[in-house]
Enzyme design. Sequence first.
Site, PDB file in Angstrom:
ATOM      1  N   LYS A 146     -89.725 -61.697 -36.366  1.00 58.09           N
ATOM      2  CA  LYS A 146     -91.034 -61.066 -36.580  1.00 58.09           C
ATOM      3  C   LYS A 146     -92.141 -62.117 -36.449  1.00 58.09           C
ATOM      4  CE  LYS A 146     -89.025 -57.465 -39.430  1.00 58.09           C
ATOM      5  NZ  LYS A 146     -88.636 -56.951 -40.737  1.00 58.09           N
ATOM      6  N   ASP A 192     -95.599 -51.942 -43.315  1.00 56.62           N
ATOM      7  CA  ASP A 192     -94.262 -51.358 -43.297  1.00 56.62           C
ATOM      8  C   ASP A 192     -94.326 -49.881 -43.687  1.00 56.62           C
ATOM      9  OD1 ASP A 192     -91.777 -52.095 -42.499  1.00 56.62           O
ATOM     10  OD2 ASP A 192     -91.175 -53.053 -44.373  1.00 56.62           O
ATOM     11  N   GLN A 228     -89.923 -58.384 -46.885  1.00 59.46           N
ATOM     12  CA  GLN A 228     -88.605 -58.193 -46.265  1.00 59.46           C
ATOM     13  C   GLN A 228     -87.611 -57.679 -47.296  1.00 59.46           C
ATOM     14  OE1 GLN A 228     -87.906 -58.560 -42.934  1.00 59.46           O
ATOM     15  NE2 GLN A 228     -85.873 -57.760 -43.374  1.00 59.46           N
TER      16      GLN A 228
END
Length: 278
Positions: free
Chosen positions: A46, A113, A90
């Site tokens: 990422k 997200d 994450q």
Amino acid sequence: MIDGKALARDLRARVAADVAALGRAPGLATVLVGDDPASAIYVANKRKLCVAAGMRDLHRQLPADVTQEELERLVEELNADDQVDGILLQLPLPRHLDSRAVIDRIDPTKDVDGLTARNAGLLAQGRTGLQPCTPAGVLLLLQEAGVPLSGSHAAVVGRSDLVGRPVAQLLLSANATVTMCHSRTRDLAAETSRADVVVAAAGVPRLLGAQHVKPGAAVIDVGIHRTDTGLCGDVDFDAVSPLAGWITPVPGGVGPMTIASLLHNTVRAAAARTEVVR
Ligand code: NAD
């Protein structure tokens, strides 16, 4: 075969053009807690692609024994930092941490997200918000491959907040008739074999075989598993690919689209924040 790598490359190129047009480099703060090797690889990818798209990598690393309070304090700090346009926590977090409580702290305008209650609620109402990256990537794959969705019957296997539920919401918004399957579904094959579109996100290696898929159906495999014989998904690719109309490989299907969607969300978040600042 749906080529997720190529479609992700196209989306990243569009994101890079949007970044250039924005006139400032959006900042993405990935937050990694601990040293889980798989998570470390995902975050490294990422960060690399974030920089390649012209964005700023504002990564934050925390030790595995960080406390809930320390982690929530970091999120508040990133919320308040004007350099940060997107925050990506994450997952999964180490067991002693409450991920839902941390996610609830993220400013919804920086929630790239799409996991805060606000963005999940907007999605459930079919309204515009930041959408979860993997589900957004799944929909793009289907649309770019030209799979007809309106009026189709879609079966989603898995009902997690991260994948299954939001995929089902997006398919519903695309006018599919959606069946949600999960670990308590009595006869999985009976449900999925009636569907024109099957999205597999159960986290069980090769769960779906030929008996689960109608000939000509589109099969999107979200699962990713490391086995002795290499990577595989939730779909038994060798059994299903001869009869599927469309299928995504693992790797090279959904995975690359997840990262491209994250970058897309970050530039969208930055553009929205720029409007507010102006
Ligand atoms: P999860 O474990 O949170 O959820 C799994 C869901 O599948 C649950 O709702 C459960 O009810 C359902 N399920 C489990 N066993 C089942 C069975 N036998 N039959 C029917 N349903 C069953 O997992 P998740 O976070 O949603 O992830 C799913 C998979 O997708 C995992 O393999 C994960 O690694 C992968 N994933 C991939 C990406 C990517 O970018 N490629 C992103 C996120 C997750």
